[in-house]
Design a protein around this motif. Structure first.
Motif, PDB file in Angstrom:
ATOM      1  N   SER A  47       0.814  -1.223   0.000  1.00  0.00           N
ATOM      2  CA  SER A  47       0.000   0.000   0.000  1.00  0.00           C
ATOM      3  C   SER A  47       0.842   1.266   0.000  1.00  0.00           C
ATOM      4  O   SER A  47       0.338   2.361  -0.270  1.00  0.00           O
ATOM      5  CB  SER A  47      -0.934   0.001   1.214  1.00  0.00           C
ATOM      6  N   GLY A  48       2.136   1.152   0.299  1.00  0.00           N
ATOM      7  CA  GLY A  48       3.010   2.318   0.305  1.00  0.00           C
ATOM      8  C   GLY A  48       3.552   2.621   1.686  1.00  0.00           C
ATOM      9  O   GLY A  48       3.068   2.110   2.701  1.00  0.00           O
ATOM     10  N   GLY A  49       4.575   3.494   1.724  1.00  0.00           N
ATOM     11  CA  GLY A  49       5.202   3.828   3.001  1.00  0.00           C
ATOM     12  C   GLY A  49       6.248   2.790   3.383  1.00  0.00           C
ATOM     13  O   GLY A  49       6.212   1.657   2.912  1.00  0.00           O
ATOM     14  N   VAL A  50       7.164   3.187   4.255  1.00  0.00           N
ATOM     15  CA  VAL A  50       8.224   2.300   4.699  1.00  0.00           C
ATOM     16  C   VAL A  50       8.277   2.313   6.214  1.00  0.00           C
ATOM     17  O   VAL A  50       8.275   3.391   6.833  1.00  0.00           O
ATOM     18  CB  VAL A  50       9.600   2.719   4.131  1.00  0.00           C
ATOM     19  N   THR A  51       8.316   1.133   6.814  1.00  0.00           N
ATOM     20  CA  THR A  51       8.446   1.006   8.264  1.00  0.00           C
ATOM     21  C   THR A  51       9.880   0.600   8.582  1.00  0.00           C
ATOM     22  O   THR A  51      10.305  -0.519   8.260  1.00  0.00           O
ATOM     23  CB  THR A  51       7.468  -0.050   8.814  1.00  0.00           C
TER      24      THR A  51
END
Length: 388
Positions: free
Chosen positions: A343-347
């Protein structure tokens, strides 16, 4: 007749000269054989003093035997005692040099022919014969050697040299110890940067891939940065990694840009600057550098550590049919530094309880063999692949 003139007369005598040269060759051959056998059996170079001692012992044995025979033949009447003494001393001197040379030649031959660097064909058969009597373990490299993904490939000449060679190791090694020694041998003897290898329970190679270590500044440059060589006068204590300011001298000094110092050779300095600022620097100008207080550079430190480590950064995507879908990161025996969901974003530094989903991209610090296993478990399951 003086001692010096007598010495010259002995050395100019052809038979005496041949005798001295023969003693030197005898010492050379004795030391060569000792070194050759010692290197083959123990995989270590024997001390040169031992080789010289063996060479001189062979010379002494020959001279004593020759003297005893002469005494028997001549009924104890020996002529030219001074000549014999000079020949004996000269034989020991030449024998010492010959033994030292034999020590070096024997070690080179052992390295070439008995799998210290690797052997083929006839030498392989000899190594296998030694293995059959229980002295060593012989590991034969496959003819087809793969490249490790994510690493610079090794040149074809090195691959051809490695293909099909046999390497000899001491017996009574576990599979893990044999793997460690094999990896070390490939790195030390062939300058291979990274090795991905799998051994079965019998110590035979089931998979082998190699890669070279990245060199140069390129792999350590962050995105948007460029390395430029300029003429400058850095401070005496300036060293790689220092933050500096580049000033153009003149009646009114002008600040050009800030940079990171990477290397200095006389008045030529390599600095890392923003890619946009690189065009502002001229090779014709001489700049003045001002060293700034140090600041933490996590990306630079990380790149430097990763460059010399056996591990690398790998990214794999979890397939929808992977067995890892719905499992927690804690179940992976891998150092995961980040997870990027579909879905996107980086943790960054995700919790061990993070549940993996289809399409997640895992960023991990792993060795080549661990990365290959990680790709296997995150890819399609075997059952699903068989059905398709």
């Amino acid at each position: 007749m003086t001692v010096a003139s007598e010495l010259m007369g002995v050395l100019l005598d052809l038979s005496a000269l041949l005798s001295v040269v023969g003693m030197g060759l005898l010492a050379l051959a004795s030391a060569l054989v000792l070194t050759f056998v010692y290197r083959w059996y123990s995989r270590q170079k024997p001390p040169v003093n031992v080789a010289i001692l063996v060479g001189l012992a062979a010379v002494s044995l020959w001279l004593n035997t020759d003297l005893a025979l002469k005494q028997v033949i001549t009924a104890g009447n020996l002529d030219n005692l001074e000549t014999n003494a000079i020949i004996t001393i000269a034989s020991f001197v030449v024998g010492g040099f010959g033994a030292s040379l034999g020590h070096q030649i024997g070690d080179d031959l052992a390295v070439r022919f008995f799998a210290i660097s690797g052997v083929k064909d006839l030498n392989r058969e000899m190594s296998q014969l030694v293995q059959s009597v229980g002295r060593t373990i012989t590991v034969t490299l496959p003819d087809d050697i793969n490249d490790i993904e994510g690493y610079d490939p090794v040149d074809e000449a090195t691959k051809e040299k490695l293909a099909g060679i046999s390497l000899v190791f001491p017996r009574r090694l576990t599979v893990a110890e044999l793997k460690t020694r094999l990896v070390s041998r490939l790195k030390e003897d062939y300058s291979v940067g990274h090795v991905d290898i799998e051994l079965d329970e019998n110590g035979s190679i089931t998979f082998l891939a190699i890669g070279s270590r990245a060199a140069g500044l390129g792999p350590t440059l962050p995105p948007g940065k460029a390395a430029v060589a300029i003429r400058a006068d850095p401070a005496h204590g300036a060293s790689a990694g220092d933050l500096v300011q580049l000033w153009k001298p003149g009646p009114e000094p002008e600040l050009v840009t800030a940079a990171e110092l990477r290397a200095t050779v006389d008045d030529v300095v390599t600095v890392v600057v923003d890619a946009d600022d690189a065009e502002r620097l001229s090779a014709e100008d001489t700049y003045r550098l001002i060293t700034m207080p140090s600041e933490p550079l996590p990306d630079r430190e990380f790149a430097s550590l990763l460059r010399v480590a056996d591990e690398t950064m790998g990214a794999v995507t979890v397939d929808e049919s992977s067995a890892l879908v719905g499992t927690e990161l804690g179940n992976l025996d891998t150092t995961v530094v980040a997870v990027k969901p579909q879905s996107g974003g980086v943790t960054a530094i995700p919790a061990r309880g993070h549940v993996l989903e289809a399409g997640d991209t895992i960023y991990a610090i792993v060795r080549p063999d661990e990365l290959r296993r990680l790709e296997a478990v995150t890819g399609p399951s075997k059952q699903q692949s068989t059905m398709n």
